[in-house]
Scaffold this active site. Structure first.
Site, PDB file in Angstrom:
ATOM      1  N   GLU A   7       0.830  -1.158  -0.051  1.00  0.00           N
ATOM      2  CA  GLU A   7       0.082  -0.008   0.058  1.00  0.00           C
ATOM      3  C   GLU A   7       0.704   1.170  -0.049  1.00  0.00           C
ATOM      4  O   GLU A   7       0.330   2.224  -0.287  1.00  0.00           O
ATOM      5  CB  GLU A   7      -0.959  -0.007   1.246  1.00  0.00           C
ATOM      6  CG  GLU A   7      -1.693  -0.982   1.235  1.00  0.00           C
ATOM      7  CD  GLU A   7      -3.160  -1.115   0.383  1.00  0.00           C
ATOM      8  OE1 GLU A   7      -3.281  -0.073  -0.367  1.00  0.00           O
ATOM      9  OE2 GLU A   7      -3.982  -2.105   0.215  1.00  0.00           O
ATOM     10  N   PHE A   9      -2.279   3.650  -5.672  1.00  0.00           N
ATOM     11  CA  PHE A   9      -1.162   2.532  -5.381  1.00  0.00           C
ATOM     12  C   PHE A   9      -1.533   1.558  -4.578  1.00  0.00           C
ATOM     13  O   PHE A   9      -1.461   1.847  -3.407  1.00  0.00           O
ATOM     14  CB  PHE A   9       0.263   3.232  -5.130  1.00  0.00           C
ATOM     15  CG  PHE A   9       1.216   2.229  -4.972  1.00  0.00           C
ATOM     16  CD1 PHE A   9       2.101   1.895  -6.217  1.00  0.00           C
ATOM     17  CD2 PHE A   9       1.866   1.638  -3.902  1.00  0.00           C
ATOM     18  CE1 PHE A   9       3.109   1.226  -6.233  1.00  0.00           C
ATOM     19  CE2 PHE A   9       2.892   1.017  -3.700  1.00  0.00           C
ATOM     20  CZ  PHE A   9       3.587   0.722  -4.914  1.00  0.00           C
ATOM     21  N   MET A  15       4.119  15.151 -24.021  1.00  0.00           N
ATOM     22  CA  MET A  15       3.195  14.387 -22.949  1.00  0.00           C
ATOM     23  C   MET A  15       2.331  15.358 -22.393  1.00  0.00           C
ATOM     24  O   MET A  15       2.618  15.980 -21.397  1.00  0.00           O
ATOM     25  CB  MET A  15       3.858  13.450 -21.881  1.00  0.00           C
ATOM     26  CG  MET A  15       3.113  12.476 -21.095  1.00  0.00           C
ATOM     27  SD  MET A  15       1.753  13.042 -20.060  1.00  0.00           S
ATOM     28  CE  MET A  15       1.335  11.562 -19.284  1.00  0.00           C
ATOM     29  N   SER A  58       6.749  17.845 -21.464  1.00  0.00           N
ATOM     30  CA  SER A  58       5.353  17.411 -21.019  1.00  0.00           C
ATOM     31  C   SER A  58       4.724  18.708 -20.774  1.00  0.00           C
ATOM     32  O   SER A  58       4.807  19.476 -19.616  1.00  0.00           O
ATOM     33  CB  SER A  58       5.299  16.668 -19.542  1.00  0.00           C
ATOM     34  OG  SER A  58       3.889  16.535 -19.233  1.00  0.00           O
ATOM     35  N   GLY A  95       5.859  21.631 -21.749  1.00  0.00           N
ATOM     36  CA  GLY A  95       7.000  22.272 -21.208  1.00  0.00           C
ATOM     37  C   GLY A  95       7.535  21.471 -19.921  1.00  0.00           C
ATOM     38  O   GLY A  95       7.985  20.113 -20.211  1.00  0.00           O
ATOM     39  N   ASP A 134      12.355  15.792 -14.480  1.00  0.00           N
ATOM     40  CA  ASP A 134      12.855  14.879 -13.515  1.00  0.00           C
ATOM     41  C   ASP A 134      14.062  14.198 -13.777  1.00  0.00           C
ATOM     42  O   ASP A 134      14.141  13.988 -15.226  1.00  0.00           O
ATOM     43  CB  ASP A 134      11.589  14.132 -12.775  1.00  0.00           C
ATOM     44  CG  ASP A 134      11.216  13.008 -13.805  1.00  0.00           C
ATOM     45  OD1 ASP A 134      11.761  12.069 -14.479  1.00  0.00           O
ATOM     46  OD2 ASP A 134       9.932  13.112 -14.072  1.00  0.00           O
ATOM     47  N   ASP A 183       6.579  25.660 -21.082  1.00  0.00           N
ATOM     48  CA  ASP A 183       6.005  26.203 -22.316  1.00  0.00           C
ATOM     49  C   ASP A 183       6.031  27.820 -22.198  1.00  0.00           C
ATOM     50  O   ASP A 183       5.873  28.511 -23.163  1.00  0.00           O
ATOM     51  CB  ASP A 183       4.545  25.770 -22.392  1.00  0.00           C
ATOM     52  CG  ASP A 183       4.503  24.445 -23.229  1.00  0.00           C
ATOM     53  OD1 ASP A 183       5.450  24.038 -23.730  1.00  0.00           O
ATOM     54  OD2 ASP A 183       3.317  23.976 -23.115  1.00  0.00           O
ATOM     55  N   GLU A 235      17.809  42.659 -36.625  1.00  0.00           N
ATOM     56  CA  GLU A 235      17.496  41.684 -35.651  1.00  0.00           C
ATOM     57  C   GLU A 235      18.151  40.255 -36.124  1.00  0.00           C
ATOM     58  O   GLU A 235      18.711  39.558 -35.202  1.00  0.00           O
ATOM     59  CB  GLU A 235      16.009  41.452 -35.466  1.00  0.00           C
ATOM     60  CG  GLU A 235      15.433  42.363 -34.794  1.00  0.00           C
ATOM     61  CD  GLU A 235      13.664  42.273 -34.723  1.00  0.00           C
ATOM     62  OE1 GLU A 235      13.102  42.630 -33.776  1.00  0.00           O
ATOM     63  OE2 GLU A 235      13.236  41.964 -35.841  1.00  0.00           O
TER      64      GLU A 235
HETATM   65  C1  GLA Z   1       3.142  21.126 -25.893  1.00  0.00           C
HETATM   66  C2  GLA Z   1       4.593  21.348 -25.846  1.00  0.00           C
HETATM   67  C3  GLA Z   1       4.747  22.660 -26.884  1.00  0.00           C
HETATM   68  C4  GLA Z   1       4.464  22.096 -28.180  1.00  0.00           C
HETATM   69  C5  GLA Z   1       2.811  21.912 -28.003  1.00  0.00           C
HETATM   70  C6  GLA Z   1       2.503  21.037 -29.178  1.00  0.00           C
HETATM   71  O1  GLA Z   1       2.480  22.110 -25.180  1.00  0.00           O
HETATM   72  O2  GLA Z   1       5.221  21.825 -24.437  1.00  0.00           O
HETATM   73  O3  GLA Z   1       6.348  22.866 -26.913  1.00  0.00           O
HETATM   74  O4  GLA Z   1       5.042  21.363 -28.429  1.00  0.00           O
HETATM   75  O5  GLA Z   1       2.715  20.827 -27.008  1.00  0.00           O
HETATM   76  O6  GLA Z   1       0.952  20.638 -29.090  1.00  0.00           O
END
Ligand code: GLA
Length: 731
Positions: A180, A284, A483, A528, A530, A535, A549, A615
């Site tokens: 557990e 879990f 993800m 995931s 961002g 980890d 992100d 730029e």
């Molecule tokens: C996530 C990522 C972004 C981009 C989008 C695409 O949010 O962190 O950088 O790749 O997905 O859907």
């Protein structure tokens, strides 16, 4: 010898260069913790025993194990332990709890035997620290009633001042048990007052620094999101109340795992402190049939008496050299241009090739085609799971497009999100039971997508084959593995439900391991949304992770500050993006954005076609500067010079190993009328050496830079940034 066992006293001592960890098997066979902290001198012949620290008094309502007979002064409720379990009379939080075959919840673990070996143990199917120059201690504990065995594993990396902990639980009884709760590390302190430093956040604002006293009652942190999460990073610091950046006792605890986790910190009734870390106990309930085993992910422990900065450098070292793997571990990674903020879902092969042409013109090494190239994927509502190149959208095959890109002298990378499925996809229509869903309930949707059941091999294998088919269509040199949701419906159509959350993560690792083995030349960047899975577990497979992100330079100063407590710059995906920033609407100048992205792997996330000639020239110069400083950024020592959550500026620096060169970066976070001058004090330099500013040629003594600091110029401009290269002047 890093690990010493003294037969007479039954004491185990683990030495690293600057720390000592000691424990003892007592007369009743319990494994008690004695000490973890600054190095106690002692060799093979004479290790000073610290069991005098254990005190015995009759304390009300702290019961006594039967082995203690009538001795009311012996109580597990008070004694520091290595692996406290529920149901033994220790009423503090426990590291281990099982439901036995008879329904009882008790497990009393006693020492059986131990082994000391050369090298560092590894954990099958799990990421873990690897090191040849290390030693392993394995202590076998057993509950004689149920037959449950727990093998505690300790890895000692002497030079790195690192001790790792893990455990293997084995059902040696004759009935099924359910685990557990099974944490990987417990550190008990008999004295002292401590703070818990943790890193909380949210999507697009990860790893904010939080410091709270460890008080009576327990502080529980963690994730139940299926991933380690944006909300709470799986790494904490236990710091003395007076400990600061440059001095004081502190202990790092970093979980090498990418799923649900927890950390419990508590001050008990007698002012003793217990801090534990491991798998989250919610969601879990891991069944083990007789003869079955469960491996617990590793916790990396590090101690220093020299403050938080030194602790971070220790963890940077262990991540860079003993967790990250593969060809890209030590290599300066390509500067890349990602299509996401440049064109989102709106692109075809010409768009991507135009990015490649701009990249070539600007000195950028690689173009990454982000989300939107497969199945039916014009927005984020459909297509996930259908890993077939949408040639109609691109206007050509993937291979043809990559050839065009390579023809410009630019490398190519691609985005994938293998763990996900859209309900509007052929994959879901064909295999609805491959998604994690609870029968009879509507699923929790997030970004309008569901999560595939990666605890099932056939599901992983199918996706693996589809992804390989894509990667083999051309010269793909980089993959961004994304993800994009938390896991809510933890239910598998095939697996035992109490196992799903853990087995899912093991499934992700299995997939990643197969991928890195099959394509050792492809660099993988984790992501995931961002930094939702930033980890040490992921870093074992992907040497860098998209940090957030949020590409806003000002927010990034704070996000990267929090990230830097455990993770080195070489792992931090950081890009220059367009202004106004897409996440905050803030405008910062291109120089500031460049300085901030240079505290990571560096790249761009914008359409260079929209930049002015001026730029573009600045971008070219940024890329040149980054490439020049990259060895220092990737391999140098990192120093935090301010607290951007409190100070008017963010500042950090990289110093070469021999301390002869350094790169100082600073960003003003505040501007006021008649602004007081801000001074930044440098660190890590040689006090007696003379350093020359590479641009202005002004010379400074190291001691002056460190003790008095440098005034940051006052400019009537928001978020001005400064970058100063310093080199030791020899004569
Ligand atoms: C996530 C990522 C972004 C981009 C989008 C695409 O949010 O962190 O950088 O790749 O997905 O859907």
């Amino acid at each position: 010898m890093a690990i010493i066992y003294e037969r007479k006293t039954h004491i185990f001592t683990l030495h690293t260069e600057h720390s000592t960890y000691q424990m003892k098997v007592d007369a009743f066979g319990y494994l008690l913790h004695l000490y973890y902290g600054g190095r106690i001198p002692g060799s093979m012949e004479s290790v000073p025993s610290m069991d005098y620290l254990l005190t015995y008094y009759d304390r009300g309502f702290s019961g006594n194990p039967s082995a203690a007979g009538l001795d009311r002064t012996y109580s597990l409720d008070v004694l520091p332990q290595e692996y406290p379990s529920l149901g033994t009379g220790d009423f503090r939080g426990s590291a281990f709890a099982v439901r036995n075959g008879d329904g009882s919840e008790s497990c009393s673990l006693h020492y059986v035997s131990h082994k000391i070996g050369k090298g560092k143990y590894s954990l099958e199917g799990l990421p873990a620290v690897y090191a040849e120059e290390a030693q392993t201690l394995e202590i076998l504990l057993e509950d004689s009633v149920s037959g449950i065995q727990v093998r505690l594993l300790y890895g000692v990396l002497e030079k790195e001042d690192i001790i790792t902990r893990s455990a293997i639980v084995w059902n040696g009884g004759s009935r099924k048990i359910v685990v557990e709760k099974a944490l990987s590390a417990c550190v008990d302190f008999v004295s002292g007052e401590y703070d818990l430093i943790s890193f909380h956040g949210r999507h697009a604002m990860e790893r904010n620094f939080q410091r709270k006293p460890i008080d009576c009652g327990s502080q529980v942190l963690g994730s139940r999101r299926g991933t380690s999460s944006h909300q709470c990073n799986p790494a904490v610091i236990v710091a003395g109340r007076e400990t600061g950046e440059d001095g004081g006792d502190c202990y790092g605890m970093m979980f090498v795992y990418s799923g649900n986790f927890m950390c419990e910190a508590e001050r008990d009734q007698f002012g003793q402190t217990r801090v534990m870390m491991g798998l989250q106990s919610d969601l879990f309930h891991y069944p083990l049939q007789p003869g079955e085993a469960l491996a617990l992910p590793e916790v990396v422990l590090g101690y220093t008496g020299s403050g938080l900065g030194e602790l971070s450098r220790m963890f940077h070292g262990v991540i860079r050299n003993h967790i990250c793997r593969g060809e890209y571990r030590d290599r300066i990674r390509p500067v890349l241009l990602n299509s996401w903020e440049a064109s989102y879902f709106d692109f075809n092969a010409d768009t991507i090739c135009a990015l490649a042409e701009s990249a070539a013109e600007l000195g950028i090494d690689m173009v990454v085609m982000d989300d939107g190239w497969f199945g039916k994927r014009e927005d984020d509502n459909s297509g996930l799971g259908d890993w077939l190149v949408n040639e109609k959208k691109l206007g050509c095959t993937l291979g043809e497009m990559i050839a065009r890109i390579n023809g410009c002298g630019v490398k190519f990378g691609i985005w994938i999100e293998p763990e996900m499925v859209s309900e509007d996809s052929d994959l879901y229509r064909e295999h609805p039971d491959w998604a994690l869903r609870i029968p009879g309930r509507e699923p929790v949707r997030s970004r309008n997508q569901l999560v595939l059941d990666f605890s099932r091999e056939e599901v992983r294998n199918y996706v693996f084959d589809r992804i390989c088919e894509v990667l083999e269509q051309g010269n793909v040199e980089y993959v961004k593995w994304d993800m994009n949701r938390s896991i809510a419906d933890v239910y598998s159509a095939r697996n035992d439900q109490g196992k799903v959350a853990y087995d899912y993560v093991i499934g992700v690792y299995d997939f990643l391991e197969k991928l890195v083995r099959r394509y050792p030349h492809i660099m993988i960047e984790g992501c995931s949304g961002g930094g939702g899975r930033f980890d040490a577990g992921m870093l074992y497979y992907t040497p860098q992770i998209w940090c957030s992100d949020n590409t806003d330079a000002v927010d990034r100063v704070r996000i990267q500050y929090g990230t830097s407590f455990f993770y080195p710059a070489s792992t931090v995906g950081a890009h220059v993006s367009a202004v106004p920033n897409h996440q905050t609407g803030r405008r910062t100048c291109l120089h500031t954005r460049g300085v901030v992205a240079m505290a990571g792997t560096f790249g761009y996330e914008l359409d260079p076609g929209k930049l002015s000639e001026e730029e573009k020239e600045e971008v070219r110069e940024q890329v040149r500067q980054f490439k020049k400083h990259a060895p220092l950024i990737y391999h140098g020592d990192y120093y935090r010079l301010s607290d951007p959550f409190r100070d008017a500026f963010g500042a950090w620096m990289f110093v070469s190993e021999d301390r002869s060169s350094a790169l100082l970066s600073a960003v003003m976070l505040e501007i006021h009328g008649n602004m007081p001058v801000q001074y930044v004090r440098l660190k890590g330099l040689k006090p007696e050496a003379v350093y020359e500013d590479a641009r202005s040629h002004q010379c400074y003594l190291g001691a002056a830079l460190m003790n008095a600091g440098l005034p940051l110029p006052v400019r009537l401009e928001e978020y001005a940034a400064y970058q100063i290269e310093l080199n030791e002047k020899k004569n």
